[in-house]
Scaffold this motif. Sequence first.
Motif, PDB file in Angstrom:
ATOM      1  N   GLN A   3       0.830  -1.196   0.000  1.00  0.00           N
ATOM      2  CA  GLN A   3       0.000   0.000   0.000  1.00  0.00           C
ATOM      3  C   GLN A   3       0.866   1.249   0.000  1.00  0.00           C
ATOM      4  N   ASP A   4       1.971   1.244   0.734  1.00  0.00           N
ATOM      5  CA  ASP A   4       2.862   2.386   0.757  1.00  0.00           C
ATOM      6  C   ASP A   4       3.476   2.626  -0.616  1.00  0.00           C
ATOM      7  N   ALA A   5       3.853   1.564  -1.311  1.00  0.00           N
ATOM      8  CA  ALA A   5       4.417   1.700  -2.650  1.00  0.00           C
ATOM      9  C   ALA A   5       3.381   2.274  -3.612  1.00  0.00           C
ATOM     10  N   ALA A   6       2.154   1.799  -3.523  1.00  0.00           N
ATOM     11  CA  ALA A   6       1.104   2.313  -4.403  1.00  0.00           C
ATOM     12  C   ALA A   6       0.850   3.788  -4.136  1.00  0.00           C
ATOM     13  N   PHE A   7       0.865   4.183  -2.878  1.00  0.00           N
ATOM     14  CA  PHE A   7       0.667   5.590  -2.537  1.00  0.00           C
ATOM     15  C   PHE A   7       1.797   6.442  -3.100  1.00  0.00           C
ATOM     16  N   ILE A  12       3.862  10.362  -7.268  1.00  0.00           N
ATOM     17  CA  ILE A  12       4.749  10.667  -8.396  1.00  0.00           C
ATOM     18  C   ILE A  12       3.932  10.979  -9.641  1.00  0.00           C
ATOM     19  N   VAL A  13       2.890  10.189  -9.893  1.00  0.00           N
ATOM     20  CA  VAL A  13       2.033  10.422 -11.057  1.00  0.00           C
ATOM     21  C   VAL A  13       1.309  11.757 -10.931  1.00  0.00           C
ATOM     22  N   ASP A  26       6.061  21.694 -17.730  1.00  0.00           N
ATOM     23  CA  ASP A  26       7.459  21.325 -17.496  1.00  0.00           C
ATOM     24  C   ASP A  26       7.689  19.885 -17.959  1.00  0.00           C
ATOM     25  N   ARG A  27       8.111  19.737 -19.192  1.00  0.00           N
ATOM     26  CA  ARG A  27       8.284  18.401 -19.773  1.00  0.00           C
ATOM     27  C   ARG A  27       9.450  17.644 -19.152  1.00  0.00           C
ATOM     28  N   ASP A  28      10.480  18.352 -18.699  1.00  0.00           N
ATOM     29  CA  ASP A  28      11.602  17.677 -18.043  1.00  0.00           C
ATOM     30  C   ASP A  28      11.148  17.020 -16.740  1.00  0.00           C
ATOM     31  N   ARG A  29      10.313  17.724 -15.979  1.00  0.00           N
ATOM     32  CA  ARG A  29       9.789  17.150 -14.744  1.00  0.00           C
ATOM     33  C   ARG A  29       8.925  15.934 -15.058  1.00  0.00           C
ATOM     34  N   LEU A  30       8.117  16.033 -16.101  1.00  0.00           N
ATOM     35  CA  LEU A  30       7.283  14.908 -16.500  1.00  0.00           C
ATOM     36  C   LEU A  30       8.146  13.695 -16.833  1.00  0.00           C
ATOM     37  N   ALA A  31       9.173  13.892 -17.636  1.00  0.00           N
ATOM     38  CA  ALA A  31      10.047  12.778 -18.012  1.00  0.00           C
ATOM     39  C   ALA A  31      10.719  12.179 -16.784  1.00  0.00           C
ATOM     40  N   VAL A  37       8.496   6.368 -11.909  1.00  0.00           N
ATOM     41  CA  VAL A  37       7.420   5.371 -11.876  1.00  0.00           C
ATOM     42  C   VAL A  37       7.914   4.059 -12.475  1.00  0.00           C
ATOM     43  N   ARG A  38       8.602   4.134 -13.599  1.00  0.00           N
ATOM     44  CA  ARG A  38       9.140   2.929 -14.241  1.00  0.00           C
ATOM     45  C   ARG A  38      10.091   2.202 -13.296  1.00  0.00           C
ATOM     46  N   GLU A  39      10.988   2.944 -12.644  1.00  0.00           N
ATOM     47  CA  GLU A  39      11.934   2.333 -11.710  1.00  0.00           C
ATOM     48  C   GLU A  39      11.206   1.661 -10.549  1.00  0.00           C
ATOM     49  N   ALA A  40      10.162   2.315 -10.054  1.00  0.00           N
ATOM     50  CA  ALA A  40       9.408   1.745  -8.937  1.00  0.00           C
ATOM     51  C   ALA A  40       8.700   0.460  -9.355  1.00  0.00           C
ATOM     52  N   LEU A  41       8.142   0.441 -10.551  1.00  0.00           N
ATOM     53  CA  LEU A  41       7.441  -0.754 -11.023  1.00  0.00           C
ATOM     54  C   LEU A  41       8.409  -1.896 -11.312  1.00  0.00           C
TER      55      LEU A  41
END
Length: 54
Positions: A3-7, A12-13, A26-31, A37-41
């Motif tokens: 649950q903590d990871a999902a939160f 981040i999203v 701010d596209r750099d922040r988006l990237a 998110v990718r690293e977390a998944l």
Amino acid sequence: MEQDAAFGIRQIVDVAMKSLSSGINDRDRLANRLTRVREALVAAPPSFVRIDQN
């Protein structure tokens, strides 16, 4: 723990989505946030990552 990871991923999203608002755009922040998110998944246990086949 899951649950903590999902939160954390939701936070981040949320920042990523706000970086696309017309006032910020701010596209750099988006990237950066999408990379986080990718690293977390990738680091998440298989039971945490569910893919809906529908």
